[in-house]
Design an enzyme around this catalytic site. Structure first.
Site, PDB file in Angstrom:
ATOM      1  N   SER A  44       0.830  -1.204   0.000  1.00  0.00           N
ATOM      2  CA  SER A  44       0.000   0.000   0.000  1.00  0.00           C
ATOM      3  C   SER A  44       0.872   1.265   0.000  1.00  0.00           C
ATOM      4  CB  SER A  44      -0.972  -0.062   1.176  1.00  0.00           C
ATOM      5  OG  SER A  44      -2.029   0.855   1.021  1.00  0.00           O
ATOM      6  N   HIS A  76      -7.612  -5.942   0.124  1.00  0.00           N
ATOM      7  CA  HIS A  76      -6.362  -5.209   0.341  1.00  0.00           C
ATOM      8  C   HIS A  76      -5.395  -5.897   1.307  1.00  0.00           C
ATOM      9  CE1 HIS A  76      -4.024  -1.592  -0.229  1.00  0.00           C
ATOM     10  NE2 HIS A  76      -4.004  -1.306   1.060  1.00  0.00           N
ATOM     11  N   ASP A 112      -9.415  -5.650  -4.317  1.00  0.00           N
ATOM     12  CA  ASP A 112      -8.509  -4.712  -3.654  1.00  0.00           C
ATOM     13  C   ASP A 112      -8.853  -3.257  -3.930  1.00  0.00           C
ATOM     14  OD1 ASP A 112      -6.161  -3.615  -2.485  1.00  0.00           O
ATOM     15  OD2 ASP A 112      -4.965  -5.320  -3.194  1.00  0.00           O
TER      16      ASP A 112
END
Length: 294
Positions: free
Chosen positions: A102, A267, A240
């Site tokens: 991320s 995610h 995601d």
């Protein structure tokens, strides 16, 4: 787990906590957690790879077990890149693999832009490499939710009430579809979300995933991704926040790249498909170890 070493490393602005899991003979793996303002998770399945190689986690300054200064001048990409370099030097990592998740992919890409020595390969896990693209993708997802949820989020952002309980409950519905689809969430994930440093997140990103207002709002690594010459693996979950379309697009910009989708994840594939996630990363790293270094 046996063979675990923990400690603190002095960096610009304070001290950061680190942990090395395992002492396998392979090239070490250094992991950059998400956020900004989040932290490492103790149950990260990638720690299993310690039988193959040392697996290194560290909590970025302001996060987790690291110091939490409040000087907002510290919350810049440049300082986090500097911090990463300080961690690498302190641990004596002459050669290592780098994995960012991320926000950690923003940090990894920014670090690689400086052409550092010693990085054998990079893994962009659920990448956020263009802030505007991320924002657009979240808003596209949001349009799939009931009108009531959309209106609550819009109203909260407009009126500055994103810290309200109503907003938190509304966003939770979004997170349970696109952040972590395990029901209920593991306590460790609940604790991590509760312990997130909101000052760092709000200053660098904003009040929510849907609107980027912080210092990262113009972040876009796509211009220098083609300059990454080391092998790169791009991964994301099918549901995601980092969409498969965006992730595949980023992968296409890097000359020596591969792309993988975790079909049952959003995610947090490390929580949603821990064994599959660890095995895909293990196979990739073992394959890279066999290649001659640059």
């Amino acid at each position: 787990m046996e063979n675990v070493k923990e400690g603190f490393i002095p960096v610009t602005g304070g001290n950061v906590w680190y942990r090395i899991s395992g002492n396998g003979p392979g090239i070490p793996l250094l992991i950059l957690h998400g956020g900004p303002g989040s932290s490492s998770i103790d149950s990260d399945p990638l720690r299993q790879l310690g039988t193959d190689r040392p697996v290194i986690h560290y909590d970025q300054l302001g996060s987790g077990k690291s110091d939490r200064p409040t000087d907002t001048r510290l919350w810049t990409v440049e300082r986090f890149v500097e911090e990463l370099g300080q961690v690498v030097r302190a641990l004596g990592l002459e050669e290592f693999h780098l994995l960012g998740h991320s926000w950690g992919t923003m940090l990894a890409a920014s670090y690689l832009a400086g052409k550092p020595a010693g990085v054998r390969s990079v893994i962009f896990s659920s990448p956020a490499l263009s802030a505007r693209r991320w924002e657009q993708d979240q808003r596209k997802y949001l349009r799939e939710f009931p009108q009531e949820i959309q209106e609550t989020i819009e109203r909260s952002e407009r009126e500055g009430t994103t810290d309200s309980e109503t907003y938190a409950e509304t966003v939770r519905a979004y997170y349970e579809r696109h952040f972590c689809r395990v029901t209920p969430w593991p306590q460790e994930l609940e604790d991590e979300m509760a312990g997130m440093n909101q000052q760092v997140y709000n200053f660098m990103w904003g009040a929510s995933e849907f609107t980027v207002t912080g210092t990262l709002k113009d972040f876009d690594a796509t211009g220098w991704l083609p300059e990454i010459s080391i092998p790169a693996l791009f991964t994301c979950g099918r549901f995601d926040e980092a969409t498969s379309e965006a992730t595949e697009y980023y992968a296409g910009l890097v000359p020596a790249s591969e792309f993988h989708v975790f079909e049952h994840s959003s995610h947090m594939p490390g929580i949603e498909e821990p064994d599959t996630y660890a095995e895909v990363i293990r196979e990739w790293l073992n394959g890279q170890d066999l290649k001659p270094g640059a």
